[in-house]
Design a protein around this motif. Structure first.
Motif, PDB file in Angstrom:
ATOM      1  N   UNK A  51      -9.737  -4.936  46.540  1.00 45.01           N
ATOM      2  CA  UNK A  51     -10.246  -4.272  45.343  1.00 45.01           C
ATOM      3  C   UNK A  51     -10.207  -5.291  44.213  1.00 45.01           C
ATOM      4  N   UNK A  52     -11.265  -5.407  43.450  1.00 42.03           N
ATOM      5  CA  UNK A  52     -11.343  -6.406  42.374  1.00 42.03           C
ATOM      6  C   UNK A  52     -10.197  -6.237  41.377  1.00 42.03           C
ATOM      7  N   UNK A  53      -9.620  -7.351  40.960  1.00 44.90           N
ATOM      8  CA  UNK A  53      -8.638  -7.374  39.879  1.00 44.90           C
ATOM      9  C   UNK A  53      -9.436  -7.404  38.582  1.00 44.90           C
ATOM     10  N   UNK A  54      -9.131  -6.495  37.659  1.00 43.77           N
ATOM     11  CA  UNK A  54      -9.976  -6.352  36.472  1.00 43.77           C
ATOM     12  C   UNK A  54      -9.242  -6.578  35.150  1.00 43.77           C
ATOM     13  N   UNK A  83     -14.569  -8.184  45.403  1.00 44.05           N
ATOM     14  CA  UNK A  83     -14.124  -7.536  46.641  1.00 44.05           C
ATOM     15  C   UNK A  83     -14.801  -8.169  47.856  1.00 44.05           C
ATOM     16  N   UNK A  84     -14.023  -8.363  48.901  1.00 44.38           N
ATOM     17  CA  UNK A  84     -14.540  -8.970  50.117  1.00 44.38           C
ATOM     18  C   UNK A  84     -14.424 -10.480  50.121  1.00 44.38           C
ATOM     19  N   UNK A  85     -14.146 -11.083  48.969  1.00 46.14           N
ATOM     20  CA  UNK A  85     -13.995 -12.539  48.912  1.00 46.14           C
ATOM     21  C   UNK A  85     -12.727 -12.940  49.644  1.00 46.14           C
ATOM     22  N   UNK A  86     -12.771 -14.100  50.267  1.00 50.01           N
ATOM     23  CA  UNK A  86     -11.581 -14.607  50.925  1.00 50.01           C
ATOM     24  C   UNK A  86     -11.479 -16.109  50.717  1.00 50.01           C
ATOM     25  N   UNK A  87     -10.281 -16.620  50.894  1.00 49.03           N
ATOM     26  CA  UNK A  87     -10.013 -18.039  50.756  1.00 49.03           C
ATOM     27  C   UNK A  87      -8.984 -18.408  51.805  1.00 49.03           C
TER      28      UNK A  87
END
Length: 130
Positions: A51-54, A83-87
């Motif tokens: 979930x996006x950090x806002x 959301x969905x981003x990964x590293x």
């Protein structure tokens, strides 16, 4: 508020790969992921934004240890607002001493009301540390 959890998956035998997972929320300054014994090798660390950090101005999520918060994943490695981003990064040198890998979150500006990430640490124990 969502749930916090930390789950280690230990293969047990020296040389086998183990994976630990933890979630960090916008309301957490830090979250333990896993205790790594001295001499173990962290082969990969990765983060997935659920979930996006806002936070109003900045959102900073890192993975490291107390005193070196960006040891494994730095702020520039993670897209906290997507959301969905990964590293992922690794492998790393063997740990000279036992360490507790942690996820850290900080923000500036208007306080965040959302944000959740899953952090994974993959590591191998050597014969010397069982």
């Amino acid at each position: 508020m969502g749930s916090k959890r930390t789950r280690p998956y230990h293969a047990g035998a020296a040389g086998a790969v183990s994976v630990a997972e933890a979630e960090i929320l916008f309301s957490d300054a830090n979250q333990d992921v896993v205790d790594i014994p001295a001499g173990a090798v962290i082969t990969r660390v990765w983060a997935e934004i659920l979930t996006a950090f806002n936070g109003g101005t900045t959102n900073v999520l890192t993975v490291g240890v107390t005193g070196t918060q960006e040891k494994y994943l730095a702020a520039a490695d993670i897209a906290e607002g997507t959301p969905g981003a990964s590293a992922a990064k690794g492998p790393y040198a063997a740990e000279a001493a036992a360490v507790t890998v942690k996820a850290f979150y900080s923000q500036t500006g208007t306080a965040a009301t959302t944000g959740k990430a899953r952090i994974f640490v993959e590591f191998t124990r050597l014969a010397a540390n069982g």
